[in-house]
Design a protein around this motif. Structure first.
Motif, mmCIF file in Angstrom:
data_model
loop_
_atom_site.group_PDB
_atom_site.id
_atom_site.type_symbol
_atom_site.label_atom_id
_atom_site.label_comp_id
_atom_site.label_asym_id
_atom_site.label_seq_id
_atom_site.Cartn_x
_atom_site.Cartn_y
_atom_site.Cartn_z
ATOM 1 N N ASP A 114 -4.646 12.735 6.641
ATOM 2 C CA ASP A 114 -3.331 12.761 6.005
ATOM 3 C C ASP A 114 -2.333 11.837 6.687
ATOM 4 O OD1 ASP A 114 -4.394 14.660 4.338
ATOM 5 O OD2 ASP A 114 -3.691 16.342 5.556
ATOM 6 N N ARG A 115 -2.631 11.442 7.924
ATOM 7 C CA ARG A 115 -1.692 10.636 8.697
ATOM 8 C C ARG A 115 -1.985 9.141 8.610
ATOM 9 N NH1 ARG A 115 -2.143 14.242 14.239
ATOM 10 N NH2 ARG A 115 -1.672 16.283 13.293
ATOM 11 N N ILE A 116 -3.097 8.777 8.051
ATOM 12 C CA ILE A 116 -3.454 7.363 7.988
ATOM 13 C C ILE A 116 -3.403 6.909 6.539
ATOM 14 C CG2 ILE A 116 -4.893 7.471 10.051
ATOM 15 C CD1 ILE A 116 -7.327 7.672 8.304
ATOM 16 N N GLY A 117 -3.119 5.652 6.382
ATOM 17 C CA GLY A 117 -3.080 5.096 5.044
ATOM 18 C C GLY A 117 -4.426 4.525 4.638
ATOM 19 N N SER A 118 -4.616 4.405 3.367
ATOM 20 C CA SER A 118 -5.886 3.892 2.855
ATOM 21 C C SER A 118 -5.911 2.366 2.777
ATOM 22 C CB SER A 118 -6.157 4.475 1.462
ATOM 23 O OG SER A 118 -5.091 4.151 0.573
ATOM 24 N N ILE A 119 -4.761 1.728 2.909
ATOM 25 C CA ILE A 119 -4.697 0.275 2.804
ATOM 26 C C ILE A 119 -4.884 -0.330 4.193
ATOM 27 C CG2 ILE A 119 -3.259 -1.685 2.163
ATOM 28 C CD1 ILE A 119 -1.858 0.113 0.165
ATOM 29 N N GLY A 120 -5.791 -1.297 4.298
ATOM 30 C CA GLY A 120 -6.024 -1.978 5.559
ATOM 31 C C GLY A 120 -6.836 -1.195 6.552
ATOM 32 N N LEU A 121 -7.525 -0.153 6.136
ATOM 33 C CA LEU A 121 -8.334 0.663 7.028
ATOM 34 C C LEU A 121 -9.767 0.160 7.006
ATOM 35 C CD1 LEU A 121 -8.071 3.150 8.886
ATOM 36 C CD2 LEU A 121 -8.853 4.543 6.968
ATOM 37 N N THR A 122 -10.261 -0.284 8.142
ATOM 38 C CA THR A 122 -11.616 -0.826 8.212
ATOM 39 C C THR A 122 -12.642 0.300 8.222
ATOM 40 O OG1 THR A 122 -11.572 -0.853 10.624
ATOM 41 C CG2 THR A 122 -10.748 -2.815 9.477
ATOM 42 N N SER A 123 -13.891 -0.073 8.018
ATOM 43 C CA SER A 123 -14.974 0.915 8.023
ATOM 44 C C SER A 123 -15.154 1.520 9.403
ATOM 45 C CB SER A 123 -16.266 0.262 7.565
ATOM 46 O OG SER A 123 -16.610 -0.817 8.417
ATOM 47 N N PHE A 124 -14.914 0.726 10.456
ATOM 48 C CA PHE A 124 -15.028 1.254 11.818
ATOM 49 C C PHE A 124 -13.973 2.324 12.063
ATOM 50 C CE2 PHE A 124 -13.709 1.068 16.281
ATOM 51 C CZ PHE A 124 -14.909 1.412 16.892
#
Length: 540
Positions: A114-124
């Protein structure tokens, strides 16, 4: 008693001091008041106890807000990792914080997503967040196990490679803090919990440790963990048998009139039994073999007998002669094969077996005699003890052939089995427990006395001193006689025998009367004082 004239005199004295002296007096008063207040605050602070330690800033702020709303005074240490409250309020503070779910665990669960965004999030980053969330959720579940106060989980998930021949298996390690040191009971349950929560993770790849560095459970520790499991199992069985006996005796004697202890000795050795049984009465023909042989033979000897006729050439022998034998035989063989029924039993036991039980029961003698009646003799008491022995033996399942033993005795309980009253602490213990508060109070009292005696008292004396005396002291014009007279007048003012005398004496205690008395006492000194006042007035 302070009257209006005393206030007027105080006002006139203050005005006669001048601006510098008034400023100095104000500074002295503020300094004394500040020193007394600071000393009282620092030395009279209450003794504090730690509610929780090892906290982060967020937990400290949340705990402070909760305690502030509840009206519980608290303090935080210099490092900001401990929350302290006054002695005696620790239990209340902990219950309040537990009701509000504080301190919250530092292990974050699935709320990380809930605290992280889905845009720019790498697979790692997604994989790391998933592992962290899984570790946090498992740690929260482990903290709910009885006897576990805190837990932290580390999970290692191998990378899925396409061209790898050997794939690394996942593993996990768990560090727990238990209520009692060396508490091995939840270790095996935690291993199964973690292995079931992580895909492809086996129980052998989970290691459980305690915060003091003791390995509670790890792979290949069946030999080392067997004694601990045996001890825990014996405790569990003994407790279960005690509850059974307690339920049996409670309606008969009451809860506070007996004590029972059960010691169980178990055997957890692994056993395997293979058994094969044959039944000779149940025969079944499996095969029948019959062999028949018959034959005949005949032997004949056709040679001519030796004689004269054989030497005669003209004639042949008329007939053959010789031995003739004939033989015939016949054989029959029959073979029948039977199949006997058999049963093969293989038994593998990995549980436990009770080898022996030892039971001890203590009965309150007074309760037993009251149940039997006042006229009960020793025989009736012994018969009742035998009955109790049979009841307890049936409840726990005693087997005499196995070597189980039971002992029942009637004794006098302390205070008839009633709860003991708390022992009042002695005066020495009370003084020792309150020694810190006593020392603080004495230190505050001593500091206050010293500051008042050496600071406030001289300042008040300078304020309450008459202006003429102050001027004479500064200029050196007032001698010992006038000082003595002034002191006598002051003592006369302070000594008030009664109200009527006080009213009469006020008429003769006006400033004019005092000046007349001083002039009559020493005219030269009085004139010197007046000249000094006139000079100061000209300078001003």
């Amino acid at each position: 008693m302070i009257g209006p004239e005393h206030l007027k005199r105080l006002q006139s004295n203050l005005l006669a001091l001048g601006g510098r002296r008034l400023a100095a007096l104000a500074i002295v008063g503020l300094t004394v008041a500040g020193a007394v207040g600071a000393g009282g605050y620092l030395l009279s602070r209450p003794e504090l106890e730690t509610v929780y330690g090892g906290l982060d800033a967020r937990d400290v702020s949340r705990i402070g807000a909760a305690l502030g709303e509840a009206g519980i005074p608290f303090d935080v240490n210099a490092e900001g990792s401990k929350v302290l409250v006054r002695r005696g309020q620790t239990a209340r503070a902990r219950m309040l914080l537990a009701e509000k779910g504080l301190p919250s665990s530092a292990n974050a669960g699935y709320e990380l997503f809930d605290r992280i965004g889905s845009i720019g999030l790498t697979s790692f980053m997604q994989e790391i967040t998933r592992v962290r969330a899984l570790e946090g959720e498992i740690a929260r579940t482990i903290q709910g196990v009885k006897g576990v106060k805190a837990a932290r989980v580390h999970i290692v998930l191998p990378d899925a490679g396409s061209f790898r021949r050997n794939r690394q298996a996942p593993s996990a390690s768990v560090v727990i803090r238990t209520e009692a040191a060396g508490h091995f009971a939840p270790a095996q349950a935690i291993r199964h919990l973690v292995s079931a929560a992580v895909p492809e993770l086996t129980v052998e790849q989970v290691t459980v440790l305690s915060t003091d560095g003791t390995i509670l459970a790890t792979a290949g520790d069946s030999e080392s963990a067997a004694p601990a499991r045996l001890v825990e199992l014996e405790k569990a069985i003994s407790k279960e048998l005690q509850e059974r006996a307690r339920k049996t005796l409670s309606p008969y004697l009451g809860l506070d009139n007996f004590e029972i202890s059960v010691a169980a000795r178990l055997n957890t050795d692994k056993r395997q039994v293979n058994e094969t049984a044959f039944d000779p009465d149940s025969r079944v023909e499996r095969s029948v073999r019959i062999v028949k042989e018959s034959g005949s033979s005949q032997n004949r000897d056709s040679r001519a007998p030796v004689g004269v006729e054989q030497n005669l050439p003209a004639e042949q022998p008329s007939g053959a002669s010789g031995e003739v034998s004939a033989r015939s035989n016949e054989r029959r063989e029959e073979l029948t094969n039977f199949e006997l029924s058999s049963k093969t039993t293989s038994t593998v036991s990995e549980g436990y077996r009770v080898e022996a039980l030892t039971v001890a029961v203590l009965i309150n003698r007074k309760r037993l005699q009251s149940a039997l009646g006042e006229g009960a003799d020793a025989g009736a008491v012994d018969a009742s003890l035998k009955e109790i022995e049979r009841l307890v033996g049936s409840a726990v399942g005693l087997v005499a052939e196995r070597g189980d033993r039971i002992t029942v005795a009637a004794v006098d309980f302390f205070a008839d089995g009633e709860p003991m009253e708390p022992v009042a602490p002695s005066i020495g213990e009370l003084l020792l427990s309150q020694s810190g508060s006593i020392v603080n109070a004495l230190a505050v009292l001593a500091a206050t006395v010293l500051l008042v005696w050496f600071g406030l008292r001289p300042a008040l004396r300078a304020v309450l001193e008459p202006p003429g005396a102050a001027a004479g002291a500064s200029g050196g014009a007032l001698d010992a006689g006038s000082a003595t007279l002034s002191g006598a007048v002051e003592l006369q003012d302070e000594a008030e025998p009664n109200l009527i005398a006080d009213v009469r004496s006020r008429l003769g205690r006006t400033p004019q009367k005092r000046l007349e008395q001083m002039v009559e006492l020493d005219e030269e000194q009085a004139s010197a004082i007046l000249k000094q006042w006139m000079r100061e007035a000209r300078r001003a």
